[in-house]
Scaffold this active site. Structure first.
Site, mmCIF file in Angstrom:
data_model
loop_
_atom_site.group_PDB
_atom_site.id
_atom_site.type_symbol
_atom_site.label_atom_id
_atom_site.label_comp_id
_atom_site.label_asym_id
_atom_site.label_seq_id
_atom_site.Cartn_x
_atom_site.Cartn_y
_atom_site.Cartn_z
ATOM 1 N N CYS A 118 0.597 -1.279 -0.309
ATOM 2 C CA CYS A 118 -0.366 -0.393 0.109
ATOM 3 C C CYS A 118 0.784 1.191 0.062
ATOM 4 C CB CYS A 118 -0.614 -0.268 1.269
ATOM 5 S SG CYS A 118 -2.053 -0.934 1.287
ATOM 6 N N HIS A 258 -3.814 6.601 2.813
ATOM 7 C CA HIS A 258 -4.025 5.606 2.851
ATOM 8 C C HIS A 258 -4.850 5.207 3.561
ATOM 9 C CE1 HIS A 258 -3.987 1.809 0.992
ATOM 10 N NE2 HIS A 258 -3.790 0.742 2.502
ATOM 11 N N ASN A 288 -10.291 -0.889 0.228
ATOM 12 C CA ASN A 288 -8.576 -0.690 0.086
ATOM 13 C C ASN A 288 -8.289 -1.512 -1.326
ATOM 14 O OD1 ASN A 288 -5.456 -1.236 0.725
ATOM 15 N ND2 ASN A 288 -5.752 -2.445 2.533
HETATM 16 N N1 ACO Z 1 -17.805 -9.871 9.257
HETATM 17 C C1 ACO Z 1 -17.824 -10.493 10.587
HETATM 18 N N2 ACO Z 1 -16.892 -10.656 11.577
HETATM 19 C C2 ACO Z 1 -15.774 -10.535 11.559
HETATM 20 C C3 ACO Z 1 -15.774 -10.107 10.173
HETATM 21 C C4 ACO Z 1 -16.628 -10.251 9.257
HETATM 22 N N3 ACO Z 1 -15.952 -9.736 7.494
HETATM 23 N N4 ACO Z 1 -14.244 -10.225 10.216
HETATM 24 C C5 ACO Z 1 -14.254 -10.294 11.414
HETATM 25 N N5 ACO Z 1 -15.210 -11.079 12.225
HETATM 26 C C6 ACO Z 1 -14.888 -11.186 13.160
HETATM 27 C C7 ACO Z 1 -13.384 -12.073 13.838
HETATM 28 O O1 ACO Z 1 -13.739 -13.234 13.326
HETATM 29 C C8 ACO Z 1 -13.849 -11.390 15.663
HETATM 30 O O2 ACO Z 1 -14.265 -12.269 15.479
HETATM 31 P P1 ACO Z 1 -14.250 -13.142 16.912
HETATM 32 O O3 ACO Z 1 -14.254 -11.895 18.079
HETATM 33 O O4 ACO Z 1 -15.120 -14.683 17.773
HETATM 34 O O5 ACO Z 1 -12.822 -14.298 17.240
HETATM 35 C C9 ACO Z 1 -14.427 -10.456 15.425
HETATM 36 O O6 ACO Z 1 -15.110 -9.945 14.090
HETATM 37 C C10 ACO Z 1 -12.762 -8.932 15.313
HETATM 38 O O7 ACO Z 1 -12.273 -8.698 15.016
HETATM 39 P P2 ACO Z 1 -11.522 -7.919 14.215
HETATM 40 O O8 ACO Z 1 -9.966 -8.264 14.163
HETATM 41 O O9 ACO Z 1 -11.411 -7.780 16.484
HETATM 42 O O10 ACO Z 1 -11.848 -6.487 14.606
HETATM 43 P P3 ACO Z 1 -10.843 -4.529 13.832
HETATM 44 O O11 ACO Z 1 -12.185 -4.163 15.166
HETATM 45 O O12 ACO Z 1 -9.219 -5.925 14.358
HETATM 46 O O13 ACO Z 1 -11.275 -4.645 13.084
HETATM 47 C C11 ACO Z 1 -10.038 -5.499 11.028
HETATM 48 C C12 ACO Z 1 -10.649 -6.235 11.455
HETATM 49 C C13 ACO Z 1 -11.469 -3.983 9.590
HETATM 50 C C14 ACO Z 1 -9.317 -6.360 9.486
HETATM 51 C C15 ACO Z 1 -8.738 -4.314 11.432
HETATM 52 O O14 ACO Z 1 -8.045 -5.176 12.357
HETATM 53 C C16 ACO Z 1 -8.505 -3.667 9.891
HETATM 54 O O15 ACO Z 1 -8.608 -3.024 9.362
HETATM 55 N N6 ACO Z 1 -7.153 -3.705 10.101
HETATM 56 C C17 ACO Z 1 -5.803 -3.445 9.191
HETATM 57 C C18 ACO Z 1 -6.383 -3.865 7.715
HETATM 58 C C19 ACO Z 1 -5.358 -3.262 7.115
HETATM 59 O O16 ACO Z 1 -6.063 -1.771 7.063
HETATM 60 N N7 ACO Z 1 -4.406 -3.781 5.570
HETATM 61 C C20 ACO Z 1 -3.664 -3.013 4.673
HETATM 62 C C21 ACO Z 1 -2.661 -2.993 4.320
HETATM 63 S S1 ACO Z 1 -3.245 -4.017 3.099
HETATM 64 C C22 ACO Z 1 -2.163 -4.112 2.236
HETATM 65 O O17 ACO Z 1 -0.949 -3.670 1.813
HETATM 66 C C23 ACO Z 1 -2.360 -4.709 0.668
#
Ligand code: ACO
Length: 336
Positions: A118, A258, A288
């Site tokens: 990214c 980003h 993203n």
């Molecule tokens: N729908 C419903 N529930 C979900 C989903 C979904 N799509 N995805 C995950 N969950 C669940 C998980 O399984 C978890 O359940 P559990 O507690 O029973 O295990 C729960 O939701 C909470 O998960 P968290 O990981 O705590 O959620 P968080 O608030 O951290 O949000 C997210 C997750 C959106 C992925 C966040 O961590 C994030 O944005 N991370 C950064 C990702 C990113 O920016 N990547 C960028 C680089 S990409 C690149 O370079 C190609």
């Protein structure tokens, strides 16, 4: 070491292209156990664009580049170098940049791909600045383009709601003193590379029936660790780039971060103590798009007339690698 005879480099035009097909959160609800409320509240994403099976990264990269060339009033032959930042090249080789060179008819351009996930667009701007400053090249095309849908696992709810396809481009050329790129900063931390990875398809795990069965050709991500890293690095990178050109966060007129997640953008906005009106957000429309995100956001903000001559515009991003970067621009609307 900056030498007084060095030229100033700046973005003289931008362009973008997005595939037409829209995938909504309701569409994804049919594929995995997720729901609109979760996706919006955790990511801010309402929809994303997905390319069809006949469209590769070079196709959308070419269209974004053509858009930028026409806004710059340049011909393809005027381009000296093409860089395509991408994690989704058409193939391992030839490079996507060489395919774009052929598509454009940019016969005078050198061409290569660069991979910084990214952060790739900011890495590209940083490289382009060096060539323009020294006078080695006159016009450089930096493209951030991704078809992430091709490496997204639509059985994995942790990742499939996040990503989309798109392409953005910028032309970097010499500009008058005081405008253009005031500073640019890039960094990396390879020891955390496993947090965001496409494990198979390279020389470590060549494609095999086993890697296919194990779905190792798709993006794997430790979302919460990447989230913590992103929140910290966005503000730090922006402040570091600002400091190196003698500015502070109070000087920011417009921030183009980003576009991974609205919560990450909000936290960076808070850390930099800038008001949300000064921050461009389009992650709701596109998800993203990795290397394309900042390039597309910059093009949209510029097209909408949000960036005024003399504005201090900060681009900031983070991504797989891990990588990060920030660029400070003194904006000018060339040819508008
Ligand atoms: N729908 C419903 N529930 C979900 C989903 C979904 N799509 N995805 C995950 N969950 C669940 C998980 O399984 C978890 O359940 P559990 O507690 O029973 O295990 C729960 O939701 C909470 O998960 P968290 O990981 O705590 O959620 P968080 O608030 O951290 O949000 C997210 C997750 C959106 C992925 C966040 O961590 C994030 O944005 N991370 C950064 C990702 C990113 O920016 N990547 C960028 C680089 S990409 C690149 O370079 C190609």
């Amino acid at each position: 070491m900056l030498n007084n005879s060095m030229r100033c480099a700046g973005i003289i035009a931008t362009g973008s292209y997005m595939p037409e097909t829209i995938v909504t959160n309701a569409d994804l609800e049919k594929l995995v156990d997720t729901n609109e409320e979760w996706i919006i509240s955790r990511t801010g994403i309402e929809q994303r664009r997905i390319s069809d099976e006949n469209t590769a990264t070079s196709d959308i990269a070419t269209k974004a580049a053509q858009n930028a060339l026409s806004k710059a009033g340049l011909k393809a032959e005027d381009i000296d170098l093409i860089m395509v930042a991408t994690v989704t090249p058409d193939m391992a080789f030839p490079s996507t940049a060489c395919i774009v060179q052929k598509n454009l008819g940019a016969v005078n351009a050198a061409a290569f791909d660069l991979e910084a996930a990214c952060s790739g667009f900011i890495y590209g701007i940083t490289i382009a600045e060096q060539f323009i400053k020294t006078g080695f090249y006159k016009n450089i095309l930096v493209i951030g383009a991704e078809t992430l849908s091709k490496i997204t696992d639509y059985t994995d709810r942790n990742t499939c709601v996040l990503f989309g396809d798109g392409a953005g481009a910028a032309i970097i050329s010499e500009v008058e003193a005081g405008y253009g790129i005031l500073s640019t900063y890039i960094g990396a931390r390879g020891e955390d590379g496993n947090l965001l990875i496409q494990p198979a398809g390279g020389s470590r795990l060549p494609a095999s029936q086993k890697t296919l069965d194990e779905r190792q050709h798709f993006i794997k991500m430790d979302g919460s660790e990447v989230f913590k890293f992103a929140i910290k690095i966005m503000g730090e990178a922006a402040e570091k780039a600002l400091a190196s050109c003698g500015l502070t966060k109070e000087d920011i007129d417009y921030l183009i971060p980003h576009q991974a997640n609205t919560r990450i953008i909000e936290s960076a906005t808070k850390r930099l103590k800038i008001s949300p009106e000064k921050v461009y957000v389009n992650v709701n429309k596109y998800g993203n798009m990795s290397a394309a995100s900042i390039a597309v956001a910059l093009d949209e903000a510029s097209d909408k007339g949000m960036l005024k001559d003399g504005d201090v515009v900060v681009l900031v991003g983070f991504g797989g690698g891990l990588t990060w970067g920030a660029t400070v621009l003194k904006w000018k609307n060339y040819g508008r």
